[in-house]
Scaffold this active site. Structure first.
Site, PDB file in Angstrom:
ATOM      1  N   ASP A  67       1.031  -1.320  -0.023  1.00  0.00           N
ATOM      2  CA  ASP A  67       0.035   0.012   0.030  1.00  0.00           C
ATOM      3  C   ASP A  67       0.926   1.171  -0.073  1.00  0.00           C
ATOM      4  OD1 ASP A  67      -1.629   2.184   0.411  1.00  0.00           O
ATOM      5  OD2 ASP A  67      -3.047   0.939   1.891  1.00  0.00           O
ATOM      6  N   VAL A  68       1.189   1.896  -1.116  1.00  0.00           N
ATOM      7  CA  VAL A  68       1.994   2.904  -1.330  1.00  0.00           C
ATOM      8  C   VAL A  68       1.632   4.240  -0.367  1.00  0.00           C
ATOM      9  CG1 VAL A  68       2.824   1.990  -3.473  1.00  0.00           C
ATOM     10  CG2 VAL A  68       0.910   3.611  -3.264  1.00  0.00           C
ATOM     11  N   ASN A  94       4.700   2.516 -10.535  1.00  0.00           N
ATOM     12  CA  ASN A  94       3.714   2.736 -11.543  1.00  0.00           C
ATOM     13  C   ASN A  94       2.195   2.777 -10.766  1.00  0.00           C
ATOM     14  OD1 ASN A  94       2.410   2.601 -14.297  1.00  0.00           O
ATOM     15  ND2 ASN A  94       1.681   0.620 -13.577  1.00  0.00           N
ATOM     16  N   TYR A 159      -5.897  14.717 -11.058  1.00  0.00           N
ATOM     17  CA  TYR A 159      -5.185  13.943 -11.707  1.00  0.00           C
ATOM     18  C   TYR A 159      -4.076  14.577 -12.327  1.00  0.00           C
ATOM     19  CZ  TYR A 159      -3.708   9.760 -14.507  1.00  0.00           C
ATOM     20  OH  TYR A 159      -3.107   8.806 -15.059  1.00  0.00           O
TER      21      TYR A 159
END
Length: 263
Positions: A67-68, A94, A159
């Site tokens: 879980d980044v 990524n 985003y």
């Protein structure tokens, strides 16, 4: 018979967010170039499936859940790579998420959740990867940005901001470690047939004109936005990653694979 040496023979690679789509394509490309590839993803089942594709190419591999958003999870991932493979040569960061909404509609939670994965996650991953790469004074880090990191898109302000941030972070970070044998670059995918674009919740559906189906919208966006007239593939992204993993003097760059869209 002459032995063929592949460009990444003997290298250890980590693909974060490698369970599907672009990440899975990059993992396969690295394996085809000779690297052993660790696949990390929030969804362990997807990571395992992508890792199996790497193993089928004859390379060593492992699947890791990460879980980044959380430093301890990212550090545990890198510790597992060192424990199983001894070092880290190539890291592809990524992991990313997308949602849509106009300014005025977006909530603070939507903004924070997206930034936590797309930008904080890159920072945390690079921090842990750097510490391991420094042990051998060698590393190739590739952070996934987007064409939206170069050009703003309506309904994607959050985003776009995260992906512009990845490019700025990558450029600054590359300069910090340029004398240590470590390069840092950003990959900027264009229009790729993944969940961001396709399906009922994708951009092709959201941006469909009156009376236009999602598939018709997808075809129109390819033909009107891309000079080459066709979408890119995960394998196209993998080709650039293999190059960047091999290139000694390319660093601090944000390179688009977008069929000429950003010219």
């Amino acid at each position: 018979m002459t032995d063929i040496t592949l460009p990444l023979d003997g290298k250890i690679a980590l693909v974060v967010g490698g369970g599907r789509g672009i990440g899975a394509g990059i993992a396969r490309s690295l394996a085809e170039a000779g690297a052993d590839v660790v696949v990390a993803d929030y969804d362990l089942a997807l990571a395992t499936e992508s890792s199996a594709a790497v193993e089928a190419l004859g390379c060593r591999t492992a699947a890791i859940k990460v879980d980044v958003r959380h430093a301890e999870s990212v550090q545990a991932m890198v510790d597992a790579v060192e424990r199983q493979f001894g070092r880290l040569d190539i890291a592809v960061n990524n992991a990313g998420i997308v949602s849509v909404g106009k300014v005025g509609e977006l909530t603070v939670d939507q903004w924070d959740q997206l930034m936590a994965v797309n930008l904080r996650g890159v920072f945390l991953s690079c921090t842990s990867e750097l510490a391991l790469m420094r042990k051998n004074r060698f590393g190739r880090i590739i952070n996934t940005s987007s064409i939206a990191g170069k050009i703003g898109f309506p309904d994607l302000s959050h985003y776009t901001a995260s992906k512009f941030g990845v490019i700025g972070f990558t450029n600054a970070f590359a300069k910090e470690v340029a004398g240590e044998g470590i390069t840092v670059n950003a990959l900027c995918p264009g229009i790729v047939e993944t969940g961001m674009w396709r399906g009922d919740d994708g951009m092709s559906a959201r941006w469909a004109q009156d009376g236009e189906s999602e598939a018709e919208s997808w075809d129109r966006h390819q033909s009107t936005l891309l000079p080459q007239g066709e979408a890119q593939t995960p394998e196209d992204m993998g080709q650039l990653v293999v190059f960047l993993a091999s290139a000694k003097h390319v660093t601090g760059q944000a390179i688009a694979v977008d069929g000429g869209f950003s010219l």
